[in-house]
Every structure is written in C-alpha cells, then in structure tokens.
Enzyme design. Structure first.
Site, PDB file in Angstrom:
ATOM      1  CE  LYS A  10      -3.948  -2.202   2.277  1.00 37.75           C
ATOM      2  NZ  LYS A  10      -5.000  -2.034   3.324  1.00 37.75           N
ATOM      3  CE1 TYR A  50      -9.519  -2.803   0.265  1.00 34.61           C
ATOM      4  CE2 TYR A  50      -8.663  -0.976  -1.020  1.00 34.61           C
ATOM      5  CZ  TYR A  50      -8.462  -2.059  -0.162  1.00 34.61           C
ATOM      6  OH  TYR A  50      -7.190  -2.375   0.247  1.00 34.61           O
ATOM      7  CG  PHE A  58     -13.333   1.787   7.028  1.00 34.65           C
ATOM      8  CD1 PHE A  58     -12.830   1.122   5.917  1.00 34.65           C
ATOM      9  CD2 PHE A  58     -14.009   1.038   7.993  1.00 34.65           C
ATOM     10  CE1 PHE A  58     -12.999  -0.238   5.750  1.00 34.65           C
ATOM     11  CE2 PHE A  58     -14.185  -0.333   7.836  1.00 34.65           C
ATOM     12  CZ  PHE A  58     -13.679  -0.970   6.711  1.00 34.65           C
ATOM     13  NE  ARG A  86      -7.280 -13.306   5.741  1.00 32.44           N
ATOM     14  CZ  ARG A  86      -7.643 -12.059   5.464  1.00 32.44           C
ATOM     15  NH1 ARG A  86      -7.318 -11.498   4.308  1.00 32.44           N
ATOM     16  NH2 ARG A  86      -8.326 -11.350   6.331  1.00 32.44           N
ATOM     17  CB  THR A  92      -7.090  -5.781   9.882  1.00 38.37           C
ATOM     18  OG1 THR A  92      -7.520  -6.907   9.129  1.00 38.37           O
ATOM     19  CG2 THR A  92      -7.400  -4.508   9.120  1.00 38.37           C
ATOM     20  NE  ARG A 103      -2.305  -5.871   7.313  1.00 39.63           N
ATOM     21  CZ  ARG A 103      -3.367  -6.551   6.920  1.00 39.63           C
ATOM     22  NH1 ARG A 103      -3.835  -7.543   7.656  1.00 39.63           N
ATOM     23  NH2 ARG A 103      -3.966  -6.238   5.789  1.00 39.63           N
ATOM     24  CG  ASN A 113      -3.666  -2.384   6.785  1.00 39.65           C
ATOM     25  OD1 ASN A 113      -3.537  -1.970   5.640  1.00 39.65           O
ATOM     26  ND2 ASN A 113      -4.646  -3.184   7.150  1.00 39.65           N
ATOM     27  CG  HIS A 116      -5.636  -6.307  -0.012  1.00 36.31           C
ATOM     28  ND1 HIS A 116      -6.815  -6.370   0.694  1.00 36.31           N
ATOM     29  CD2 HIS A 116      -5.771  -7.171  -1.050  1.00 36.31           C
ATOM     30  CE1 HIS A 116      -7.630  -7.219   0.083  1.00 36.31           C
ATOM     31  NE2 HIS A 116      -7.022  -7.717  -0.977  1.00 36.31           N
ATOM     32  CD  GLU A 127      -9.036  -9.273  -3.576  1.00 39.42           C
ATOM     33  OE1 GLU A 127      -9.903  -9.022  -2.709  1.00 39.42           O
ATOM     34  OE2 GLU A 127      -7.868  -9.607  -3.273  1.00 39.42           O
TER      35      GLU A 127
HETATM   36  P1  CMP Z   1      -7.521  -4.526   3.520  1.00 38.46           P
HETATM   37  O1  CMP Z   1      -7.088  -5.921   3.743  1.00 38.46           O
HETATM   38  O2  CMP Z   1      -6.906  -3.788   2.404  1.00 38.46           O
HETATM   39  O3  CMP Z   1      -9.113  -4.535   3.300  1.00 38.46           O
HETATM   40  C1  CMP Z   1      -9.944  -3.509   3.752  1.00 38.46           C
HETATM   41  C2  CMP Z   1      -9.197  -2.433   4.423  1.00 38.46           C
HETATM   42  O4  CMP Z   1      -9.975  -1.510   5.108  1.00 38.46           O
HETATM   43  C3  CMP Z   1      -8.292  -3.010   5.471  1.00 38.46           C
HETATM   44  O5  CMP Z   1      -7.244  -3.692   4.848  1.00 38.46           O
HETATM   45  C4  CMP Z   1      -7.919  -1.799   6.284  1.00 38.46           C
HETATM   46  O6  CMP Z   1      -6.777  -1.136   5.785  1.00 38.46           O
HETATM   47  C5  CMP Z   1      -9.130  -0.919   6.079  1.00 38.46           C
HETATM   48  N1  CMP Z   1      -9.860  -0.815   7.319  1.00 38.46           N
HETATM   49  C6  CMP Z   1     -10.463  -1.785   7.991  1.00 38.46           C
HETATM   50  N2  CMP Z   1     -11.036  -1.287   9.105  1.00 38.46           N
HETATM   51  C7  CMP Z   1     -10.772   0.024   9.108  1.00 38.46           C
HETATM   52  C8  CMP Z   1     -11.080   1.080   9.975  1.00 38.46           C
HETATM   53  N3  CMP Z   1     -11.806   0.856  11.086  1.00 38.46           N
HETATM   54  N4  CMP Z   1     -10.640   2.299   9.669  1.00 38.46           N
HETATM   55  C9  CMP Z   1      -9.926   2.513   8.522  1.00 38.46           C
HETATM   56  N5  CMP Z   1      -9.615   1.543   7.660  1.00 38.46           N
HETATM   57  C10 CMP Z   1     -10.016   0.323   7.956  1.00 38.46           C
END
Ligand code: CMP
Length: 139
Positions: A10, A50, A58, A86, A92, A103, A113, A116, A127
C-alpha cells in the site's frame, strides 16, 4: 483450492521505501512473487476493488488512501497461498498483529496497514483478474 493470492503493497509502504523489505518477508515465508507491477491506482479502480466495503464508514478514507500514492500489485504463489499470506501479514490492526508479521513490523495504523491480501480463493481469483492478464503471471 487455488495456490495463488493477490497482494497489494500500500501507499504507506511505498512512501517509506519498504517494498524490498516486505518482499523479503514474503519470500522468506515460502511464497513466490509470480507477477508484480508498481501502479498508481485510479479512483475508479480503488472504488471497484473495495466495493464490498462501500457501506462502511471508512470507505471514503480507504479509497482516498489507496489512491494517495503508488502501490505494488502482486500475485503470490504457494501451497495454501491465501491462508499463508494472511498469516504472514498479521492482523488488520497492527496493534494486534503477531511478532514477525508484516503489519507488526511495518504498519502504521488500521488504515495505513502496509499490505492487502485476499481473504478467500474466490476473491483471490477476482482480485487477480482486476489487475493482471494470465499472460503476465509467470510461475
Ligand atoms: P484490507 O485488507 O486492504 O481490506 C480492507 C481495508 O480496510 C483493510 O485492509 C484496512 O486497511 C481498512 N480498514 C479496515 N477497518 C478500518 C477502519 N476501522 N478504519 C480505517 N480503515 C479500515
């Protein structure tokens, strides 16, 4: 079961010049990077990618962030690639991520983070197809 997963390094990771360090963790975990491209995601691409989160509070912030700088899109290959990646990514929320995970090592926050990874074999296929032609995947 597919042996592939889709990964994104990212904008927080590319901004801090961490793509090599993250790829090293991926490779040390036994996953093979069989396709990789550095791109600037368009707003339309990020919104589509997304879409499942479009009702979440968010969503707007997430799309803004994912289009804020370069990302590296990847296809990773290995036995049980979705689950393995994962594990390697960690939770996450970096505050909950296990030691040694990407992470835990690199993520800034829940939003920023660093990586993905697909959450199922079906989503991995969808994807990967959004960003790669089959001919681009060399494994
Ligand atoms: P990702 O695996 O890319 O898939 C969805 C993304 O949403 C996740 O990683 C996070 O980066 C983001 N995400 C999930 N929860 C939150 C949150 N509470 N606030 C901001 N971003 C979020």
């Amino acid at each position: 079961m597919t042996d592939r997963t889709f990964s994104i390094l990212k904008p927080d990771a590319t901004a801090r010049n961490l793509t090599g360090k993250i790829n090293a963790v991926i490779e040390e975990a036994g996953l093979r990077i069989v396709a990789q491209r550095r791109i600037r995601m368009s707003r339309a691409q990020a919104e589509k990618f997304y879409e499942v989160h479009s009702e979440r509070p968010f969503y707007g912030e997430l799309v803004d962030f994912m289009t804020s700088g370069p990302v590296v899109v990847q296809v990773l290959k290995g036995e049980g690639a979705v689950a393995r990646y994962r594990e390697v990514m960690g939770a996450t929320n970096p505050a909950q991520a296990a030691d040694g995970t990407i992470r835990k090592l690199f993520a800034v926050s829940m939003g920023e983070n660093s990586v993905h990874g697909s959450d199922s074999d079906e989503n991995a296929r969808i994807e990967i197809a959004q960003f790669f032609d089959e001919a681009d995947i060399v494994g």
